[in-house]
Design a protein around this motif. Structure first.
Motif: not given
Lengths: 95, 491
Positions: B184-185, B188-189, B194
């Motif tokens: 997820v990180a 998102y980056g 999201l």
């Protein structure tokens, strides 16, 4: 620059934690390894927040909110796991 | 009240119930759960009617904040079908569990009963959240809620083996969720949002996105217990009390599976290449064959049913290459329907099977397959239930499992991937083998008697098994529900 360093450090923590979680047999060590792994993920996410900052903000707030939630979840998971390890130890003592 | 509030209600009803159940104590929690079950079923059916009637997914923006800033709920046909399934399985399990976890008038409340009812509501709420959510982070929250509610269910008995099984389950689940969160990180980056629908237009096939997808997929596979990551499932599901095993096998593993579907066909349509989908289905095929063989070799009834879950989860993954290789075609639609109907039919059949096996173990005093000769005479209804649920798992017409496997088989042949068709046929034969093994011993004349307890709950398991068979009688048009709002066809 500092975001890159934090990102790399986070990646290193993820590596150490993953290794510990997969290799160690002892439950307590694996719980600690899970916490290292989680810490690494939060650090990487923090670096993402720093890099994604726009409009003069020091950091993007969305990842920070997610990190806070993540820390709470990781804490809850740790307490649950430790409680389970304690119950297991008590059951072993009983025979 | 607008239709948009229905998904919120579906999530909030069990969660509120769980919170209220804590101060009420075991007896109050039991009554509250039994009262909420029909309400929740009504909400789920209303959702299905609105989605089917409008031929469009229900969208609701929480607090009227639009994505990407806010969070949205999005309930499409897949979610609606699974929500109805969840409501029926939870309701039936709650009725059944009165025998094991109920507190009769004048009886002292037990700790087990006090733990069971709120956990059951928590699993229900978390499942509905996973089905209604539309962004990667709410999925994470739902996954964690599912784990935290399911893990104590495994350890309810407090015996040493079940505690060990619960700890192993927790370790696998935590590894899975932390890998998912790392994904997820990175996502998102790379994309800066999201929300599933917004991501679909923003996420390209760049390296960070691919790495994120790989991490999230690995994490979700650990939670769904696909073959190399299935090691936690048999001891956990076999060690839990019957009512808990039913919910764990029927619903909890499906939550992470639905999220995987959203990731592959919602967030990343066409980005994981055809090879990646082939690998996923290859693991599924290995799960079908090895899981069924392992089930054949089991000595104990509950472990046999648990290994059968490992095998049946494998079928869910056969839809991936069939959709990925022919996007947007009739074949992809068939594979999609086949996969979802398999998830629904397996939920009913496996809940029925675990409940009935738990009943047999409780009444015979053991669950050794060798020694159940005579059970056909002593426990006729549980044996019929086992056989009916077995029909669905095998895929014998007419049953829900037959419809699912037939659609997958037809899609595999249309897509020119005949090897999956072979796997489906072999899996059906092996499933027939282990179901027959139980029935052949059980229907033989023998000493097995059922001295203990009344026949409480055997009718509930039978109804679930009959529902799993009746799914096969639904007209094919009714399956159109699960096509509504398919994310790979555009938002």
């Amino acid at each position: 620059m500092s975001a890159t360093i934090f990102g790399l450090l986070g990646a290193a923590l993820v590596g150490i934690g993953l290794f510990g979680l997969l290799v160690r047999r002892d439950a307590l060590l694996r719980i600690l390894a899970f916490n290292l792994l989680g810490g690494g993920v939060f650090l990487v996410f923090g670096a993402v927040a720093r890099r994604g900052a726009g409009a003069g903000l020091p950091a993007d707030p969305v990842p920070q909110a997610i990190i806070l939630t993540g820390i709470v979840v990781a804490f809850a998971a740790t307490t649950l796991a430790v409680a389970l390890v304690l119950r297991l130890a008590a059951a072993k003592d009983r025979g | 009240m607008s239709a948009g509030m229905l998904p919120v209600l579906a999530v909030m009803l069990p969660v509120l119930g769980m919170v209220l159940a804590l101060p009420l104590g075991a007896r109050g929690a039991e009554r509250l759960t039994l009262a909420l079950a029909p309400l929740g079923l009504a909400v789920a059916v209303a959702i299905a009617v609105v989605v089917y009637g409008g031929s469009a997914p229900i969208r609701h923006e929480l607090g009227h904040w639009a994505p990407p800033l806010g969070l949205a709920f999005r309930v499409d046909g897949l979610s609606a079908a699974m929500m109805v399934t969840a409501a029926v399985v939870i309701g039936a399990t709650a009725l059944f569990a009165r025998g094991q976890f109920g507190t009769a008038a004048g009886e002292a409340e037990t700790r087990r009963a006090f733990a069971f009812w709120p956990l059951l509501l928590a699993i229900w709420g978390a499942t509905n959240l996973a089905l209604a959510a539309n962004d990667l982070f709410t999925f994470y929250v739902a996954l964690e809620l599912l784990t935290f509610a399911a893990m104590p269910m495994v350890a309810l008995d407090g015996k040493r083996e079940t505690l060990e099984a619960a700890l192993r389950y927790l370790m696998f689940a935590l590894l899975g969720s932390v890998l998912y969160l790392l994904g997820v990180a990175l996502m998102y980056g790379a994309a800066g949002t999201l929300d599933v629908v917004v991501l679909a237009s923003r996420a390209g096939g760049t390296y960070p996105v691919l790495l994120a997808a790989a991490l999230m997929t690995a994490g979700l596979l650990a939670k769904t217990a696909l073959l190399p990551l299935h090691l936690w499932l048999p001891p956990a599901h076999a060690g839990a009390p019957a009512a808990a095993s039913a919910v764990l096998s029927a619903l909890v593993v499906k939550g992470s599976f639905v999220i995987l579907l959203r990731l592959w066909f919602g967030v990343l349509p066409g980005i994981p290449g055809p090879m990646a989908a082939q690998i996923l289905a290859g693991l599924g095929a290995a799960a079908i064959l090895l899981g069924s063989v392992a089930a054949l070799a089991q000595e104990r009834l509950k472990l046999l049913v648990a290994y059968s879950t490992v095998a049946q989860i494998g079928y869910l993954f056969l839809m991936f290459p069939l959709i990925a290789s022919m996007p947007g075609t009739e074949t992809a639609a068939k594979a999609w329907t086949g996969g979802v109907v398999q998830a629904v039919a397996h939920a009913f059949a496996k809940a029925a099977m675990f409940l009935t096996v738990g009943l047999m173990a409780a009444r015979l005093g053991h669950d050794r397959i060798r020694d159940i000769a005579g059970a056909g005479r002593a426990l006729p209804v549980p044996m019929i239930t086992f056989g009916l649920a077995g029909l669905t798992l095998m895929g014998v017409p007419p049953s829900g499992g037959f419809a699912a496997k037939w659609l997958l088989l037809a899609a595999a042949i249309e897509a020119g991937q005949w090897w999956w068709a072979l796997v489906i046929l072999c899996g059906g034969l092996l499933t027939g083998g282990y179901v027959y093994r139980v029935l052949s011993v059980g229907l033989r004349a023998g000493e097995a008697t059922a001295p203990t307890r009344s026949a409480d709950g055997q009718g509930i398991a039978l109804v679930l098994a009959i529902v799993s068979v009746l799914l096969g009688f639904l007209p094919l048009g009714a399956f159109g529900l699960v096509q509504i709002g398919r994310l790979d066809l555009g938002p």
